[in-house]
Scaffold this motif. Structure first.
Motif, PDB file in Angstrom:
ATOM      1  N   GLY A 107      52.515  64.613  23.180  1.00 23.54           N
ATOM      2  CA  GLY A 107      51.215  65.273  23.236  1.00 23.54           C
ATOM      3  C   GLY A 107      50.376  65.137  21.979  1.00 23.54           C
ATOM      4  N   ARG A 108      50.932  64.618  20.880  1.00 29.91           N
ATOM      5  CA  ARG A 108      50.114  64.440  19.674  1.00 29.91           C
ATOM      6  C   ARG A 108      48.943  63.509  19.957  1.00 29.91           C
ATOM      7  NH1 ARG A 108      54.044  62.340  15.253  1.00 29.91           N
ATOM      8  NH2 ARG A 108      55.347  61.928  17.056  1.00 29.91           N
ATOM      9  N   GLU A 109      47.784  63.871  19.420  1.00 32.60           N
ATOM     10  CA  GLU A 109      46.561  63.113  19.725  1.00 32.60           C
ATOM     11  C   GLU A 109      46.013  62.385  18.499  1.00 32.60           C
ATOM     12  OE1 GLU A 109      43.550  65.436  21.556  1.00 32.60           O
ATOM     13  OE2 GLU A 109      44.795  65.876  23.306  1.00 32.60           O
ATOM     14  N   PHE A 110      45.410  61.235  18.746  1.00 32.97           N
ATOM     15  CA  PHE A 110      44.842  60.392  17.688  1.00 32.97           C
ATOM     16  C   PHE A 110      43.560  59.773  18.224  1.00 32.97           C
ATOM     17  CE2 PHE A 110      49.385  60.481  17.289  1.00 32.97           C
ATOM     18  CZ  PHE A 110      49.672  60.485  15.933  1.00 32.97           C
ATOM     19  N   GLN A 111      42.693  59.386  17.294  1.00 35.95           N
ATOM     20  CA  GLN A 111      41.522  58.606  17.681  1.00 35.95           C
ATOM     21  C   GLN A 111      41.758  57.156  17.284  1.00 35.95           C
ATOM     22  OE1 GLN A 111      38.078  60.597  15.846  1.00 35.95           O
ATOM     23  NE2 GLN A 111      37.455  60.954  17.953  1.00 35.95           N
ATOM     24  N   ILE A 112      41.417  56.251  18.157  1.00 36.35           N
ATOM     25  CA  ILE A 112      41.571  54.832  17.838  1.00 36.35           C
ATOM     26  C   ILE A 112      40.317  54.069  18.293  1.00 36.35           C
ATOM     27  CG2 ILE A 112      44.084  54.930  18.125  1.00 36.35           C
ATOM     28  CD1 ILE A 112      43.483  53.156  20.709  1.00 36.35           C
ATOM     29  N   TYR A 113      40.192  52.862  17.791  1.00 41.29           N
ATOM     30  CA  TYR A 113      39.125  51.988  18.277  1.00 41.29           C
ATOM     31  C   TYR A 113      39.607  51.241  19.510  1.00 41.29           C
ATOM     32  CZ  TYR A 113      36.529  52.694  13.999  1.00 41.29           C
ATOM     33  OH  TYR A 113      35.812  53.264  12.973  1.00 41.29           O
TER      34      TYR A 113
ATOM     35  N   GLN B 143      43.835  56.811  11.555  1.00 45.75           N
ATOM     36  CA  GLN B 143      44.524  57.403  12.717  1.00 45.75           C
ATOM     37  C   GLN B 143      45.077  56.323  13.633  1.00 45.75           C
ATOM     38  OE1 GLN B 143      42.926  60.642  14.960  1.00 45.75           O
ATOM     39  NE2 GLN B 143      41.633  61.343  13.277  1.00 45.75           N
ATOM     40  N   GLN B 144      44.370  55.216  13.701  1.00 39.69           N
ATOM     41  CA  GLN B 144      44.820  54.120  14.561  1.00 39.69           C
ATOM     42  C   GLN B 144      46.187  53.603  14.102  1.00 39.69           C
ATOM     43  OE1 GLN B 144      42.275  51.202  16.643  1.00 39.69           O
ATOM     44  NE2 GLN B 144      42.562  49.987  14.816  1.00 39.69           N
ATOM     45  N   LEU B 145      46.329  53.410  12.787  1.00 34.23           N
ATOM     46  CA  LEU B 145      47.629  52.941  12.289  1.00 34.23           C
ATOM     47  C   LEU B 145      48.674  54.054  12.423  1.00 34.23           C
ATOM     48  CD1 LEU B 145      49.427  50.820  11.071  1.00 34.23           C
ATOM     49  CD2 LEU B 145      48.516  51.384   8.801  1.00 34.23           C
ATOM     50  N   ASP B 146      48.295  55.300  12.119  1.00 27.88           N
ATOM     51  CA  ASP B 146      49.237  56.418  12.286  1.00 27.88           C
ATOM     52  C   ASP B 146      49.715  56.505  13.732  1.00 27.88           C
ATOM     53  OD1 ASP B 146      48.990  57.096   9.652  1.00 27.88           O
ATOM     54  OD2 ASP B 146      47.632  58.782   9.991  1.00 27.88           O
ATOM     55  N   TYR B 147      48.781  56.301  14.649  1.00 27.67           N
ATOM     56  CA  TYR B 147      49.117  56.359  16.075  1.00 27.67           C
ATOM     57  C   TYR B 147      50.177  55.315  16.420  1.00 27.67           C
ATOM     58  CZ  TYR B 147      48.440  55.392  21.077  1.00 27.67           C
ATOM     59  OH  TYR B 147      48.631  55.147  22.424  1.00 27.67           O
TER      60      TYR B 147
ATOM     61  N   GLY C  55      31.843  52.171  24.856  1.00 31.09           N
ATOM     62  CA  GLY C  55      32.444  53.099  23.881  1.00 31.09           C
ATOM     63  C   GLY C  55      33.364  52.344  22.937  1.00 31.09           C
ATOM     64  N   THR C  56      33.542  52.854  21.717  1.00 33.02           N
ATOM     65  CA  THR C  56      34.415  52.133  20.785  1.00 33.02           C
ATOM     66  C   THR C  56      35.533  52.998  20.215  1.00 33.02           C
ATOM     67  OG1 THR C  56      32.902  52.559  18.968  1.00 33.02           O
ATOM     68  CG2 THR C  56      32.690  50.445  20.074  1.00 33.02           C
ATOM     69  N   VAL C  57      35.379  54.318  20.224  1.00 30.07           N
ATOM     70  CA  VAL C  57      36.439  55.184  19.711  1.00 30.07           C
ATOM     71  C   VAL C  57      36.915  56.061  20.845  1.00 30.07           C
ATOM     72  CG1 VAL C  57      37.023  56.997  18.063  1.00 30.07           C
ATOM     73  CG2 VAL C  57      35.433  55.198  17.397  1.00 30.07           C
ATOM     74  N   LEU C  58      38.215  56.116  21.024  1.00 27.34           N
ATOM     75  CA  LEU C  58      38.726  56.946  22.113  1.00 27.34           C
ATOM     76  C   LEU C  58      39.979  57.695  21.675  1.00 27.34           C
ATOM     77  CD1 LEU C  58      41.353  55.338  23.349  1.00 27.34           C
ATOM     78  CD2 LEU C  58      39.596  53.938  24.371  1.00 27.34           C
ATOM     79  N   ARG C  59      40.366  58.663  22.528  1.00 20.19           N
ATOM     80  CA  ARG C  59      41.514  59.508  22.227  1.00 20.19           C
ATOM     81  C   ARG C  59      42.745  58.908  22.883  1.00 20.19           C
ATOM     82  NH1 ARG C  59      44.452  63.247  25.057  1.00 20.19           N
ATOM     83  NH2 ARG C  59      43.393  62.514  26.916  1.00 20.19           N
ATOM     84  N   ARG C  60      43.814  58.871  22.138  1.00 18.95           N
ATOM     85  CA  ARG C  60      45.097  58.437  22.699  1.00 18.95           C
ATOM     86  C   ARG C  60      46.137  59.488  22.356  1.00 18.95           C
ATOM     87  NH1 ARG C  60      45.468  52.746  23.742  1.00 18.95           N
ATOM     88  NH2 ARG C  60      43.819  52.435  25.250  1.00 18.95           N
ATOM     89  N   CYS C  61      47.106  59.697  23.234  1.00 21.56           N
ATOM     90  CA  CYS C  61      48.158  60.647  22.911  1.00 21.56           C
ATOM     91  C   CYS C  61      49.530  60.027  23.122  1.00 21.56           C
ATOM     92  CB  CYS C  61      47.997  61.943  23.688  1.00 21.56           C
ATOM     93  SG  CYS C  61      48.126  61.744  25.443  1.00 21.56           S
ATOM     94  N   LEU C  62      50.500  60.631  22.476  1.00 19.30           N
ATOM     95  CA  LEU C  62      51.882  60.177  22.576  1.00 19.30           C
ATOM     96  C   LEU C  62      52.601  60.972  23.664  1.00 19.30           C
ATOM     97  CD1 LEU C  62      52.576  60.050  18.744  1.00 19.30           C
ATOM     98  CD2 LEU C  62      52.162  58.106  20.271  1.00 19.30           C
TER      99      LEU C  62
END
Ligand SMILES: C[S@@+](CC[C@H](N)C(=O)[O-])C[C@H]1O[C@@H](n2cnc3c(N)ncnc32)[C@H](O)[C@@H]1O
Length: 234
Positions: free
Chosen positions: A190-196, A12-16, A180-187
């Motif tokens: 509004g699309r959401e992803f989890q990243i480190y 998801q991190q790379l997709d983000y 914390g190491t994983v968090l939510r990011r959005c574009l």
């Protein structure tokens, strides 16, 4: 590209970042969701100037490799110093923007997954901006081993990353606790992803790097950035 339930945070991190490539520079330029008002924006730009000056003082030299180069915010600063500049990213979208920005046949582009990639030639300088914080904690040592394998004898490293500062990110991004190491990011759409996202304190990080055979001089800007340079101790 959308996050699916069974994709890992690393996928998801790379997709983000692939999906974010076209809007990525808004973060650096403090535009749109990253605009925090004149005062904080000018603090951001002042802190960025401190890191740019430190990079110029460090004088990247020779064969320079930039890992996770993104849109080229740092590639264009490295380019004038390098005899050869190689930039690597897992996102073809980022690489396309970077290539249009630098617009030079002298830059070598590599599309690769940094968690699989190994260098086939040595480099005198390795640089990475805002990448270490995205390396999962369990991959910290192997990432630094890979960096080590990139370096020619006498090679040096410079990196910059984020401090744990809530106003560094978009207004609709919540910063997690420091540990914390994983968090939510959005574009923007509004699309959401989890990243480190792993935050480091300079003293603690320099100590961990020392244990892995590195000597690093790490500093912080007033608000936003952690940066520094280092080399192998043996
Ligand atoms: C936070 S951005 C940093 C970009 C650039 N260094 C800068 O400072 O503006 C992270 C970069 O890592 C890239 N990336 C994410 N996962 C990757 C992977 N597994 N392999 C290689 N690059 C990856 C993204 O495409 C993105 O360009």
């Amino acid at each position: 590209m959308t996050a699916t339930e069974d994709s890992t945070p690393l996928d998801q991190q790379l997709d983000y970042y692939r999906a974010r490539a076209v809007e990525y520079d808004q973060w650096w330029l403090r535009q749109g969701r990253y605009d925090r008002g004149a005062s904080l924006n000018s603090q951001w730009f002042a802190d960025a100037a401190v890191v740019s000056s430190a990079l110029a003082e460090f004088r990247p030299a020779g064969r320079v490799l930039e890992l996770a180069c993104g849109t080229g915010i740092w590639s264009e600063k490295l380019f004038p110093f390098a005899s050869h500049l190689t930039v690597l990213d897992g996102s073809p979208e980022m690489l396309a923007i970077n290539s249009a920005r630098l617009n030079s046949p002298l830059v070598q582009y590599i599309e690769a997954d940094l968690f699989q990639w190994q260098p086939i030639e040595p480099f005198d300088t390795v640089f990475f901006g805002f990448w270490l914080s995205h390396v999962p904690p369990e991959r910290f040592a192997s990432f630094w081993q890979m960096v080590r394998s990139c370096l020619a004898p006498g090679g040096r490293v410079f990196f910059v990353d984020s401090r744990h500062e809530p106003t560094s990110t978009a207004v609709d991004h919540l910063l997690p606790a420091k540990e914390g190491t994983v968090l939510r990011r959005c574009l923007n759409d509004g699309r959401e992803f989890q990243i480190y996202k792993v935050f480091y304190e300079p003293t603690e990080l320099a100590g961990r790097l020392h244990e892995l055979g590195w000597h690093f001089d790490l500093r912080q800007t007033n608000h936003y950035f952690l940066y520094g340079s280092g080399n192998r101790t043996e």
